[in-house]
Design a protein around this motif. Structure first.
Motif, short mmCIF file in Angstrom:
data_model
loop_
_atom_site.label_atom_id
_atom_site.label_comp_id
_atom_site.label_asym_id
_atom_site.label_seq_id
_atom_site.Cartn_x
_atom_site.Cartn_y
_atom_site.Cartn_z
N VAL A 24 0.76 -1.29 0.14
CA VAL A 24 0.09 -0.05 0.00
C VAL A 24 0.67 1.37 -0.08
N ALA A 25 1.74 1.08 0.76
CA ALA A 25 2.84 2.27 0.92
C ALA A 25 3.46 2.58 -0.49
N ALA A 26 3.89 1.66 -1.25
CA ALA A 26 4.34 1.61 -2.41
C ALA A 26 3.44 2.40 -3.55
N ILE A 27 2.25 1.69 -3.44
CA ILE A 27 1.33 2.42 -4.53
C ILE A 27 1.26 3.85 -3.95
N MET A 28 0.70 3.98 -2.86
CA MET A 28 0.73 5.45 -2.30
C MET A 28 1.77 6.45 -2.67
N LEU A 29 3.16 6.06 -2.47
CA LEU A 29 3.96 6.64 -2.87
C LEU A 29 4.00 6.99 -4.39
N MET A 30 3.69 5.93 -5.03
CA MET A 30 3.75 6.22 -6.64
C MET A 30 2.82 7.10 -7.23
N VAL A 31 1.53 7.12 -6.41
CA VAL A 31 0.60 7.85 -7.03
C VAL A 31 0.69 9.37 -6.61
N CYS A 32 1.26 9.41 -5.27
CA CYS A 32 1.47 10.80 -4.71
C CYS A 32 2.67 11.12 -5.57
N GLY A 33 3.68 10.75 -6.21
CA GLY A 33 4.61 11.06 -7.03
C GLY A 33 4.07 11.60 -8.22
N LEU A 34 3.13 10.70 -8.88
CA LEU A 34 2.72 11.05 -10.35
C LEU A 34 1.85 12.16 -9.94
N PHE A 35 0.94 12.50 -9.02
CA PHE A 35 0.19 13.67 -8.94
C PHE A 35 1.06 14.90 -8.70
N SER A 36 2.11 14.68 -7.88
CA SER A 36 3.19 15.73 -7.70
C SER A 36 3.74 16.36 -8.98
N ALA A 37 4.25 15.28 -9.94
CA ALA A 37 4.67 15.58 -11.33
C ALA A 37 3.62 16.46 -11.97
N SER A 38 2.40 15.69 -11.95
CA SER A 38 1.40 16.37 -12.99
C SER A 38 1.22 17.76 -12.51
N ILE A 39 1.11 18.00 -11.01
CA ILE A 39 0.99 19.32 -10.59
C ILE A 39 2.10 20.20 -11.10
N ALA A 40 3.45 19.70 -11.10
CA ALA A 40 4.50 20.63 -11.30
C ALA A 40 4.34 21.01 -12.62
N THR A 41 4.13 19.94 -13.48
CA THR A 41 4.01 20.19 -14.86
C THR A 41 2.87 21.14 -15.28
N TYR A 42 1.68 20.98 -14.61
CA TYR A 42 0.77 21.93 -14.63
C TYR A 42 1.02 23.34 -14.52
N TYR A 43 1.60 23.42 -13.39
CA TYR A 43 1.90 24.91 -12.92
C TYR A 43 2.78 25.66 -13.84
N TYR A 44 3.92 24.70 -14.30
CA TYR A 44 5.10 25.37 -15.44
C TYR A 44 4.39 25.60 -16.41
N ASN A 45 3.49 24.81 -16.93
CA ASN A 45 2.94 24.83 -18.25
C ASN A 45 2.01 26.28 -18.41
N THR A 46 1.36 26.45 -17.28
CA THR A 46 0.48 27.54 -17.12
C THR A 46 1.28 29.04 -17.24
N VAL A 47 2.57 28.91 -16.24
CA VAL A 47 3.37 30.19 -16.48
C VAL A 47 3.95 30.38 -17.73
N GLN A 48 4.47 29.41 -18.37
CA GLN A 48 4.93 29.28 -19.78
C GLN A 48 4.03 29.95 -20.67
N ASN A 49 2.62 29.32 -20.61
CA ASN A 49 1.55 29.73 -21.47
C ASN A 49 1.38 31.05 -21.51
N ALA A 50 1.07 31.66 -20.15
CA ALA A 50 1.01 33.10 -19.72
C ALA A 50 1.99 33.85 -20.31
N LEU A 51 3.35 33.51 -20.11
CA LEU A 51 4.17 34.17 -20.92
C LEU A 51 4.53 34.37 -22.25
N ILE A 52 4.20 33.30 -22.78
CA ILE A 52 4.03 33.12 -24.27
C ILE A 52 2.76 34.19 -24.68
#
Length: 328
Positions: A24-52
């Protein structure tokens, strides 16, 4: 006799928790990692799109302005940077054809050559984006550069730069929330496992220990049934089995005692008359005939007992069948 079996199941609990919680901990860590990576990608893409979007709008404005020479172009760029409304969050830079900052909303950066990949792409006529460290301040930045042309000739680039510190802080806050939710779910799974162990694993361990006591010879032992559903039914079945085994054991002891008594009587008579006849020196034929008759009678009695025991054994083994038919 009833007993309440208490057994420590620390080893079983540890194995169960280690196996289930690790997965369960491994699955939870993987899911949290994927969510965190998705959030990071979303925020950076949002800032880049606004600058563009801002960069394209500014370049379109610059290209539509009627200019008679490069001096007017430079003056327009200087005026645009000085009147830039978002200078507290974003730095606007005009890059010349050599990659140096000609004009900036932060005046102290003029004359610096950032040397980032977005500037190289913009000078080549393409939209450039960059996320990384600033070579002069070592601060993490997000930069977007658009090519600038004058009379169809590339004269530089317009560059929007913002610090990634606030973005990283927001990402960190969101990641902390995600991992907090993950930890809460992990604690909930741990509590569910503990309830499962208490309601299932520990009763099974206790019943197992009681069965081991029964198998070691404690026939008739009764387990205190405080359980429900399948485990309660299992305990009732084990208690019934233990009672029947105890009854069979008692019947077997009584049977052996009875058979021993029945065998002792003819054997005593045979043994006594054998010793009497051996010790008789008178060779009285009457007494000899009487003794041999008693020995023969008791021997036949023993033979009948043996036959009955064999029939009983066949009945126990299921090899004895009864043929029932009416008689007069």
């Amino acid at each position: 006799m009833k007993i309440h079996v208490k057994r420590k199941v620390h080893g079983l609990r540890q194995r169960w928790m280690a196996n289930s919680m690790s997965v369960v901990a491994a699955i939870m860590l993987m899911v949290c990692g994927l969510f965190s990576a998705s959030i990071a990608t979303y925020y950076y893409n949002t800032v880049q799109n606004a600058l563009i979007a801002q960069a394209k709008a500014a370049v379109s404005f610059m290209n539509r302005s009627p200019l008679s020479g490069y001096d007017e172009y430079y003056a327009l760029a200087y005026s645009y940077t000085q009147n830039f409304s978002d200078k507290d969050k974003i730095e606007l830079q005009f890059i010349d054809a050599n990659g140096k900052i000609e004009v900036s909303s932060y005046n102290f950066t003029a004359g610096i050559s950032p040397g980032t990949s977005d500037i190289t792409a913009a000078l080549a006529g393409n939209l450039g984006m960059y996320v990384g460290s600033d070579g002069h301040t070592n601060e993490k930045i997000i930069a977007v550069s658009c090519p600038l042309t004058y009379d169809g000739v590339s004269i530089g680039a317009m560059r929007y730069v913002t610090s990634a510190r606030l973005v990283d802080q927001q990402i960190l806050v969101n990641c902390a929330v995600i991992f907090g939710v993950g930890m809460a779910l992990l604690v909930m799974v741990y509590c569910i496992n503990m309830v499962f162990i208490r309601k299932i694993v520990e009763p099974v361990a206790e019943v197992t220990e009681a069965v081991q006591h029964i198998s070691s010879g404690s026939y008739g032992l009764q387990i205190e049934n405080t359980y429900h559903e399948e485990i309660g039914a299992l305990v009732d079945s084990i208690n019934e089995m233990s009672s029947k085994i105890s009854q069979n054991e008692k019947m077997q002891r009584e049977f052996i005692s009875s058979v021993s008594h029945e065998l002792r009587t003819p054997l005593t008579a045979i043994n006594g008359w054998g010793e009497t006849l051996l010790g008789d020196t008178s060779n009285d034929p009457v007494q000899l005939r009487r003794g041999v008759g008693i020995i023969l009678k008791e021997s036949r009695r023993l033979t009948n007992m043996v036959e009955e025991l064999l029939q009983f054994s066949r009945m126990q083994d299921g090899r004895f069948t009864l043929e029932v038919e009416p008689v007069d």
